[in-house]
Write a protein that holds these residues in place. Sequence first.
Motif, PDB file in Angstrom:
ATOM      1  N   THR A  35       0.814  -1.215   0.000  1.00  0.00           N
ATOM      2  CA  THR A  35       0.000   0.000   0.000  1.00  0.00           C
ATOM      3  C   THR A  35       0.850   1.269   0.000  1.00  0.00           C
ATOM      4  O   THR A  35       0.310   2.361  -0.157  1.00  0.00           O
ATOM      5  CB  THR A  35      -0.917   0.025   1.231  1.00  0.00           C
ATOM      6  N   LEU A  40      -6.472  -7.115  -8.502  1.00  0.00           N
ATOM      7  CA  LEU A  40      -6.167  -5.701  -8.307  1.00  0.00           C
ATOM      8  C   LEU A  40      -7.365  -4.832  -8.670  1.00  0.00           C
ATOM      9  O   LEU A  40      -7.483  -3.711  -8.182  1.00  0.00           O
ATOM     10  CB  LEU A  40      -4.953  -5.299  -9.157  1.00  0.00           C
ATOM     11  N   ARG A  41      -8.244  -5.349  -9.515  1.00  0.00           N
ATOM     12  CA  ARG A  41      -9.458  -4.593  -9.843  1.00  0.00           C
ATOM     13  C   ARG A  41     -10.405  -4.538  -8.653  1.00  0.00           C
ATOM     14  O   ARG A  41     -10.919  -3.475  -8.293  1.00  0.00           O
ATOM     15  CB  ARG A  41     -10.155  -5.238 -11.042  1.00  0.00           C
ATOM     16  N   ARG A  96      -9.631  -5.743  -5.501  1.00  0.00           N
ATOM     17  CA  ARG A  96      -8.906  -5.659  -4.229  1.00  0.00           C
ATOM     18  C   ARG A  96      -9.311  -6.784  -3.266  1.00  0.00           C
ATOM     19  O   ARG A  96      -9.682  -6.539  -2.113  1.00  0.00           O
ATOM     20  CB  ARG A  96      -9.129  -4.294  -3.562  1.00  0.00           C
ATOM     21  N   VAL A 121       4.803  -4.100  -7.492  1.00  0.00           N
ATOM     22  CA  VAL A 121       4.087  -3.206  -8.400  1.00  0.00           C
ATOM     23  C   VAL A 121       4.781  -3.149  -9.751  1.00  0.00           C
ATOM     24  O   VAL A 121       4.145  -3.237 -10.812  1.00  0.00           O
ATOM     25  CB  VAL A 121       3.974  -1.802  -7.774  1.00  0.00           C
ATOM     26  N   ARG A 177       2.566   3.180  -8.754  1.00  0.00           N
ATOM     27  CA  ARG A 177       1.238   2.613  -8.535  1.00  0.00           C
ATOM     28  C   ARG A 177       0.204   3.249  -9.467  1.00  0.00           C
ATOM     29  O   ARG A 177      -0.763   2.593  -9.873  1.00  0.00           O
ATOM     30  CB  ARG A 177       0.814   2.791  -7.087  1.00  0.00           C
ATOM     31  N   ASP A 178       0.390   4.517  -9.818  1.00  0.00           N
ATOM     32  CA  ASP A 178      -0.551   5.195 -10.710  1.00  0.00           C
ATOM     33  C   ASP A 178      -0.487   4.602 -12.121  1.00  0.00           C
ATOM     34  O   ASP A 178      -1.507   4.495 -12.800  1.00  0.00           O
ATOM     35  CB  ASP A 178      -0.253   6.693 -10.753  1.00  0.00           C
ATOM     36  N   ARG A 206      -2.250   1.274 -11.913  1.00  0.00           N
ATOM     37  CA  ARG A 206      -3.693   1.489 -11.820  1.00  0.00           C
ATOM     38  C   ARG A 206      -4.274   1.896 -13.177  1.00  0.00           C
ATOM     39  O   ARG A 206      -5.391   1.504 -13.532  1.00  0.00           O
ATOM     40  CB  ARG A 206      -3.985   2.558 -10.761  1.00  0.00           C
ATOM     41  N   CYS A 207      -3.513   2.640 -13.955  1.00  0.00           N
ATOM     42  CA  CYS A 207      -3.955   3.032 -15.293  1.00  0.00           C
ATOM     43  C   CYS A 207      -4.232   1.799 -16.149  1.00  0.00           C
ATOM     44  O   CYS A 207      -5.252   1.716 -16.841  1.00  0.00           O
ATOM     45  CB  CYS A 207      -2.901   3.916 -15.954  1.00  0.00           C
ATOM     46  N   VAL A 259      -4.715  -1.370 -15.013  1.00  0.00           N
ATOM     47  CA  VAL A 259      -5.799  -2.140 -14.392  1.00  0.00           C
ATOM     48  C   VAL A 259      -7.151  -1.543 -14.758  1.00  0.00           C
ATOM     49  O   VAL A 259      -8.103  -2.268 -15.103  1.00  0.00           O
ATOM     50  CB  VAL A 259      -5.613  -2.193 -12.860  1.00  0.00           C
ATOM     51  N   ASP A 260      -7.259  -0.216 -14.722  1.00  0.00           N
ATOM     52  CA  ASP A 260      -8.523   0.436 -15.055  1.00  0.00           C
ATOM     53  C   ASP A 260      -8.867   0.256 -16.533  1.00  0.00           C
ATOM     54  O   ASP A 260     -10.048   0.077 -16.886  1.00  0.00           O
ATOM     55  CB  ASP A 260      -8.453   1.922 -14.716  1.00  0.00           C
TER      56      ASP A 260
END
Length: 632
Positions: free
Chosen positions: A182, A336-337, A339, A375, A554-555, A558-559, A561-562
């Motif tokens: 985290t 990861l989507r 959690r 990550v 992490r951003d 996340r990009c 994953v989204d």
Amino acid sequence: MTVAAAPAGGVAGGVAAALGEELERRWRAAGRPGPAPRVAALGVTDALGGDGDPHATVHLTARAALIGPWGAPPNGRSACGRCLAMRWQRLRTRSEREAIEGGFTPEAAGAWPVLTAFAVDAVWAACRAVGQRALGDGELARVTRVDLGTLALVTFPVLPEPLCPHCVTPRPDTRERASWPTVAVPKSAAGRYRSRPAASYPLPEAALANPVCGALGARTHLNPAATTTAPVSGSNFVRGYAGLTDVTWSGQADRYAASRTLAFLEGLERYAGTHARRGLLPVTGSFHELVEREGRDAVLDPAACGFYAPETYRDDPMVGPFDPDRAIPWFWGRSLRDRRPVLVPARLVHYSAGVAADNFVFECSNGCATGGSPVEAALFGLLELIERDAFLLTWYGRRPPTRLDLASTTDPGVRGMLDRAALLGYDVHAFDTRSDLPVPVVTGLAVRRDGGPGLLSFGAAAGFDPARAVADALSEVLTYIPHLPFQVAARRAELDAMADDFGLVRQLTDHAQLYGLPRMARYAAPFLDAGPAVPIAEAFADWSRARPATLDLRDDLRCVVDALAAAGHDTIVVDQTTPEQRGIGLHTVTTLSPGLLPLDFGWRRQRALRMPRLGRLAAERGEFTPAPHPFP
């Protein structure tokens, strides 16, 4: 003192025991403190299957005596005698390993080599010398090899063996182990996605590749015949559900030193991906049992990752259909989507491990990646999944790719690659092969100008930086073209037979080499007939505006994953990190995004052909490429 000959089958009670008695006599006579050397024979029983003496300090083989492991470090776990025996056995030839591990009782073809007085003296001197050596903090234990013929001595470091039953007691895998970091993962710049240079990792190279106990293989090989890169490679035999497989690892850069580092990193990634080495016991149960116990959302349905055609399961004795009521091993991963922890079939996590009950698919290294943090590893694993999915969609779905104008690049490395390819008689092209996902995917293609054997060579890469993706794709292409014409010539009759019957395409090398045949060019028409070239910056302008520009990796993850979630796909990560990697700051994971097209090798083992994602595209376009992919 000369140790008399003894039959090979009686080594444990013959030569090895006699040598042990002699070393103990000399040890006591010299008044040495501590236990005397303890001798065990190698190559007679199966150290990987349960045999081996963890307390042995002298290991006798038909050609050498191995002294060690010696010099236990003051801090940290050291390798034991069983660790050494396991690592030594893995480096034997295919025929030796099949004989040792096949459950056969050895029979003497002659006499066990005589240990001459000179050899016994050399072994004794080595035992005495290493007993006086101490290692510093952080150093690895050592093994000294005494050649019984020449009395030459050489010493190598040895890593503890994570599968050693004496040193490691496996623990059950649990939901809690599928946690996810985290804290922020800082980047040195917005456009940099590796936490540190590859050369900065303290790789124990001498312990990774040596002929006595190398964790990855016996040696590395330079290839001075290559004229486009400076490749370094290595290999070792890995036993899996398909028997002994020769697993190769390599690095391709412009300098041999850089290539060797990349090769070791890939070797460690293969080491982590082939078998579970984290000291965890998998969860065992059927799909239906686990859904009932853990909940539907906590268990991955392997059907989402694709199955083979029914006739493959009918005709291929190596595979069998998935049975949701049959107990199989699973490991905990993390979505990861969403959690949350998710159970993943072990067959989809470690691609050389398996049991008879879970032989529903032959997975490969799809989505396996290594980085300086979980990550980072997950990001590059997902990029590989996206790269391969996009390539297969373009190939099988005959999507017209966008040709990229390589004259628009400002990278001198790319220009150098184009020049080196031209010297070999190849024109090199690059294409934007993105699908419905925004992340840049570049496919490279080299075309032999005179139309001769070795005609086409493909490569691909995905990444946040389009220019870097272009360079990586072209680097992969250039790795293969110096050898492709010769490989095609050596297998011409075999490859021609494959072109007539795609069912003969069975191995990884078959796919790429098949498209060295000029007659196969018609299947690559979407690439060969692509339209006018577009400048690289223009082709990826939309992505350049949309990609994250923060200093937290992490951003970026996340990009991705989204983007996958928006296309209807989950992202699941399973840790594969081995103790050897963790000790030098590396992490390896496998990533899964159910629904993306998986890369398979062998025409009759193509899951992508039956996936809804490809079916929708084929229905929209009304076209389909009915030929094996050329992915290397």
